[in-house]
Design an enzyme around this catalytic site. Structure first.
Site, PDB file in Angstrom:
ATOM      1  N   GLY A  23      40.226  64.938 -19.263  1.00  0.00           N
ATOM      2  CA  GLY A  23      39.202  66.001 -18.934  1.00  0.00           C
ATOM      3  C   GLY A  23      37.859  66.091 -19.632  1.00  0.00           C
ATOM      4  N   HIS A  24      37.797  65.291 -20.756  1.00  0.00           N
ATOM      5  CA  HIS A  24      36.771  65.421 -21.772  1.00  0.00           C
ATOM      6  C   HIS A  24      36.242  64.019 -22.213  1.00  0.00           C
ATOM      7  CE1 HIS A  24      34.656  66.961 -25.528  1.00  0.00           C
ATOM      8  NE2 HIS A  24      34.542  68.021 -24.829  1.00  0.00           N
ATOM      9  N   PHE A  25      35.749  63.432 -21.731  1.00  0.00           N
ATOM     10  CA  PHE A  25      35.170  63.438 -20.222  1.00  0.00           C
ATOM     11  C   PHE A  25      35.452  62.347 -19.500  1.00  0.00           C
ATOM     12  CE2 PHE A  25      32.236  65.749 -23.218  1.00  0.00           C
ATOM     13  CZ  PHE A  25      32.059  67.135 -22.471  1.00  0.00           C
TER      14      PHE A  25
END
EC number: 4.2.1.59
Length: 150
Positions: free
Chosen positions: A56-58
């Site tokens: 999720g990052h990124f």
């Protein structure tokens, strides 16, 4: 920092796990490569493309979150504290504060995050440190950190 021509004091992963309560995915120190009790500690964390945070990052451009770099410095600080003090059963060193955190370069999959913490002062169970995280000699993050013995 000086080693005075002595052999490096190394802490391997299995001993790190006896000192710190953290476990995957939040154990963020792979190996200590040298330290001087009550003064400083050098460690590292290998950054894998498989780190859970990268989903999720990124997506498509993975960057290690700055808060995890700070946590790796805090865990290094805890390792130095554990190696410096005689510990009573159940006692821990808690991350107590952070000041002047600065992020200077991204940390990416494949990087080896080099961690260095140094004691500034210690008083009444609170220890202040400086922490620097770097990759290939280039500073990625620096901060002042505190831990409390409880």
């Amino acid at each position: 920092m000086t080693t005075e021509n002595r052999p490096a004091k190394i802490i391997e992963a299995h001993e790190i796990m006896t000192l710190l309560p953290h476990r995957y995915p939040f154990l963020l120190v792979d190996r200590v490569v040298d330290f001087e009790e009550g003064q400083w500690l050098k460690a590292y964390k290998n950054i894998s493309v498989n780190e859970p945070c990268f989903t999720g990052h990124f997506p498509g451009q993975p960057i290690l979150p700055g808060v995890l770099i700070l946590e790796a410095l805090a865990q290094s600080m805890g390792l130095l504290a554990f190696k410096t003090h005689e510990i009573k059963g159940g006692e821990l060193f808690y991350f107590a504060g952070i000041d002047d955190a600065r992020f200077k370069r991204p940390v990416l999959p494949g990087d080896r995050l080099e961690l260095f913490v140094e004691v500034i002062k210690e008083r009444r169970g609170i220890t202040s440190f400086t922490g620097v995280a770097s990759v290939d000699g280039e500073v990625a993050c620096e901060a002042k950190l505190m831990c409390a013995r409880r």
